[in-house]
Scaffold this motif. Structure first.
Motif, PDB file in Angstrom:
ATOM      1  N   ALA A   7      77.096 -43.128  -9.886  1.00 32.79           N
ATOM      2  CA  ALA A   7      77.282 -44.519 -10.720  1.00 32.79           C
ATOM      3  C   ALA A   7      75.703 -45.035 -10.443  1.00 32.79           C
ATOM      4  O   ALA A   7      75.423 -45.783 -11.685  1.00 32.79           O
ATOM      5  CB  ALA A   7      78.270 -45.493  -9.804  1.00 32.79           C
ATOM      6  N   VAL A   8      75.111 -45.040  -9.556  1.00 30.68           N
ATOM      7  CA  VAL A   8      73.727 -45.733  -9.598  1.00 30.68           C
ATOM      8  C   VAL A   8      72.914 -44.765 -10.508  1.00 30.68           C
ATOM      9  O   VAL A   8      72.208 -45.275 -11.170  1.00 30.68           O
ATOM     10  CB  VAL A   8      73.204 -45.762  -8.085  1.00 30.68           C
ATOM     11  N   MET A   9      72.858 -43.498 -10.314  1.00 35.07           N
ATOM     12  CA  MET A   9      72.236 -42.743 -11.285  1.00 35.07           C
ATOM     13  C   MET A   9      72.591 -42.917 -12.937  1.00 35.07           C
ATOM     14  O   MET A   9      71.486 -42.974 -13.684  1.00 35.07           O
ATOM     15  CB  MET A   9      72.397 -41.161 -10.940  1.00 35.07           C
ATOM     16  N   GLU A  10      73.739 -43.186 -13.074  1.00 33.71           N
ATOM     17  CA  GLU A  10      74.118 -43.533 -14.582  1.00 33.71           C
ATOM     18  C   GLU A  10      73.548 -44.781 -14.946  1.00 33.71           C
ATOM     19  O   GLU A  10      73.028 -45.072 -16.240  1.00 33.71           O
ATOM     20  CB  GLU A  10      75.640 -43.543 -14.727  1.00 33.71           C
ATOM     21  N   VAL A  11      73.667 -45.869 -14.002  1.00 34.94           N
ATOM     22  CA  VAL A  11      72.804 -47.148 -14.316  1.00 34.94           C
ATOM     23  C   VAL A  11      71.260 -47.143 -14.706  1.00 34.94           C
ATOM     24  O   VAL A  11      70.894 -47.370 -15.566  1.00 34.94           O
ATOM     25  CB  VAL A  11      73.323 -48.070 -13.238  1.00 34.94           C
ATOM     26  N   LEU A  12      70.664 -46.213 -13.697  1.00 38.70           N
ATOM     27  CA  LEU A  12      69.197 -46.072 -13.727  1.00 38.70           C
ATOM     28  C   LEU A  12      68.638 -45.348 -15.048  1.00 38.70           C
ATOM     29  O   LEU A  12      67.874 -45.480 -15.661  1.00 38.70           O
ATOM     30  CB  LEU A  12      68.715 -45.238 -12.471  1.00 38.70           C
ATOM     31  N   GLU A  13      69.631 -44.204 -15.526  1.00 39.47           N
ATOM     32  CA  GLU A  13      69.341 -43.430 -16.336  1.00 39.47           C
ATOM     33  C   GLU A  13      69.548 -44.153 -17.896  1.00 39.47           C
ATOM     34  O   GLU A  13      69.281 -44.060 -19.001  1.00 39.47           O
ATOM     35  CB  GLU A  13      70.165 -41.900 -16.720  1.00 39.47           C
ATOM     36  N   ALA A  27      72.931 -52.007  -8.291  1.00 41.64           N
ATOM     37  CA  ALA A  27      74.085 -51.814  -7.391  1.00 41.64           C
ATOM     38  C   ALA A  27      75.270 -52.682  -8.076  1.00 41.64           C
ATOM     39  O   ALA A  27      76.196 -52.004  -7.903  1.00 41.64           O
ATOM     40  CB  ALA A  27      73.707 -52.364  -5.978  1.00 41.64           C
ATOM     41  N   ALA A  28      75.240 -53.859  -8.561  1.00 42.29           N
ATOM     42  CA  ALA A  28      76.093 -54.722  -9.191  1.00 42.29           C
ATOM     43  C   ALA A  28      76.736 -53.817 -10.313  1.00 42.29           C
ATOM     44  O   ALA A  28      77.996 -53.629 -10.514  1.00 42.29           O
ATOM     45  CB  ALA A  28      75.962 -56.005  -9.303  1.00 42.29           C
ATOM     46  N   GLU A  29      75.721 -53.256 -11.112  1.00 44.55           N
ATOM     47  CA  GLU A  29      76.214 -52.720 -12.640  1.00 44.55           C
ATOM     48  C   GLU A  29      76.870 -51.497 -12.204  1.00 44.55           C
ATOM     49  O   GLU A  29      77.923 -50.960 -12.980  1.00 44.55           O
ATOM     50  CB  GLU A  29      74.952 -52.495 -13.210  1.00 44.55           C
ATOM     51  N   ALA A  30      76.582 -50.907 -10.994  1.00 40.67           N
ATOM     52  CA  ALA A  30      77.110 -49.335 -10.778  1.00 40.67           C
ATOM     53  C   ALA A  30      78.675 -49.783 -10.057  1.00 40.67           C
ATOM     54  O   ALA A  30      79.234 -48.748 -10.055  1.00 40.67           O
ATOM     55  CB  ALA A  30      76.465 -48.715  -9.696  1.00 40.67           C
ATOM     56  N   GLY A  31      78.926 -51.001  -9.950  1.00 45.62           N
ATOM     57  CA  GLY A  31      80.102 -51.348  -9.391  1.00 45.62           C
ATOM     58  C   GLY A  31      80.427 -51.398  -7.705  1.00 45.62           C
ATOM     59  O   GLY A  31      81.349 -51.338  -7.143  1.00 45.62           O
ATOM     60  N   TYR A  32      79.159 -51.637  -7.107  1.00 44.78           N
ATOM     61  CA  TYR A  32      78.865 -51.924  -5.885  1.00 44.78           C
ATOM     62  C   TYR A  32      78.024 -52.883  -5.441  1.00 44.78           C
ATOM     63  O   TYR A  32      76.855 -52.601  -4.857  1.00 44.78           O
ATOM     64  CB  TYR A  32      78.269 -50.538  -5.043  1.00 44.78           C
ATOM     65  N   PRO A  33      78.354 -54.169  -5.599  1.00 44.36           N
ATOM     66  CA  PRO A  33      77.700 -55.359  -5.142  1.00 44.36           C
ATOM     67  C   PRO A  33      77.098 -55.466  -3.965  1.00 44.36           C
ATOM     68  O   PRO A  33      78.021 -54.964  -2.992  1.00 44.36           O
ATOM     69  CB  PRO A  33      78.332 -56.516  -5.904  1.00 44.36           C
ATOM     70  N   GLY A  34      76.106 -55.873  -3.494  1.00 44.48           N
ATOM     71  CA  GLY A  34      75.631 -55.906  -1.941  1.00 44.48           C
ATOM     72  C   GLY A  34      74.693 -54.462  -1.476  1.00 44.48           C
ATOM     73  O   GLY A  34      74.861 -54.307  -0.547  1.00 44.48           O
ATOM     74  N   ALA A  35      74.918 -53.417  -2.478  1.00 41.76           N
ATOM     75  CA  ALA A  35      74.485 -52.155  -2.066  1.00 41.76           C
ATOM     76  C   ALA A  35      73.104 -51.888  -2.431  1.00 41.76           C
ATOM     77  O   ALA A  35      72.363 -50.836  -2.716  1.00 41.76           O
ATOM     78  CB  ALA A  35      75.181 -51.163  -2.641  1.00 41.76           C
ATOM     79  N   ALA A  36      72.098 -53.151  -2.560  1.00 43.85           N
ATOM     80  CA  ALA A  36      70.673 -53.075  -3.126  1.00 43.85           C
ATOM     81  C   ALA A  36      70.037 -51.998  -2.253  1.00 43.85           C
ATOM     82  O   ALA A  36      69.114 -51.342  -2.722  1.00 43.85           O
ATOM     83  CB  ALA A  36      70.195 -54.287  -2.896  1.00 43.85           C
ATOM     84  N   ARG A  37      70.042 -52.034  -0.817  1.00 38.83           N
ATOM     85  CA  ARG A  37      69.330 -51.163  -0.011  1.00 38.83           C
ATOM     86  C   ARG A  37      69.752 -49.682  -0.211  1.00 38.83           C
ATOM     87  O   ARG A  37      69.011 -48.851  -0.315  1.00 38.83           O
ATOM     88  CB  ARG A  37      69.531 -51.670   1.495  1.00 38.83           C
ATOM     89  N   ALA A  38      71.116 -49.668  -0.596  1.00 40.65           N
ATOM     90  CA  ALA A  38      71.424 -48.103  -0.646  1.00 40.65           C
ATOM     91  C   ALA A  38      70.730 -47.461  -2.024  1.00 40.65           C
ATOM     92  O   ALA A  38      70.313 -46.357  -2.306  1.00 40.65           O
ATOM     93  CB  ALA A  38      72.713 -47.898  -0.774  1.00 40.65           C
TER      94      ALA A  38
END
Length: 90
Positions: A7-13, A27-38
């Protein structure tokens, strides 16, 4: 690859030249709010395959230790960088 990583890679791409987002935005756009460090971990281990230069901290700060290259890439896309940060209008 985990669902989170995918999901993160899709957002970045999906980011276009001149786009600037925060780690938290990704992180939020990928559906994982709060996962900025990840998100940062994914970018740090991606071997530069992802558009890491389009991602900054919530204060607009560039990647420590890579500020010169980060600023160069952003400026090449028309983004204003001042004193190691993306200008507030971004």
């Amino acid at each position: 690859m985990s669902p989170f990583e995918q999901a993160v890679m899709e957002v970045l791409e999906s980011l276009l030249p001149g786009d600037v987002v925060t780690y938290g935005d990704v992180a939020a756009e990928a559906g994982y709010p709060g996962a900025a460090r990840a998100v940062g971990r994914i970018l740090a281990t991606s071997d530069g395959d992802l558009p890491w230069w389009r991602v900054v901290t919530t204060t607009g700060r560039l990647v420590p230790g890579h500020e010169v290259e980060h600023a160069r890439r952003l400026r090449a896309e028309g983004v204003d960088v001042v004193d190691g940060r993306v200008a507030p209008s971004q």
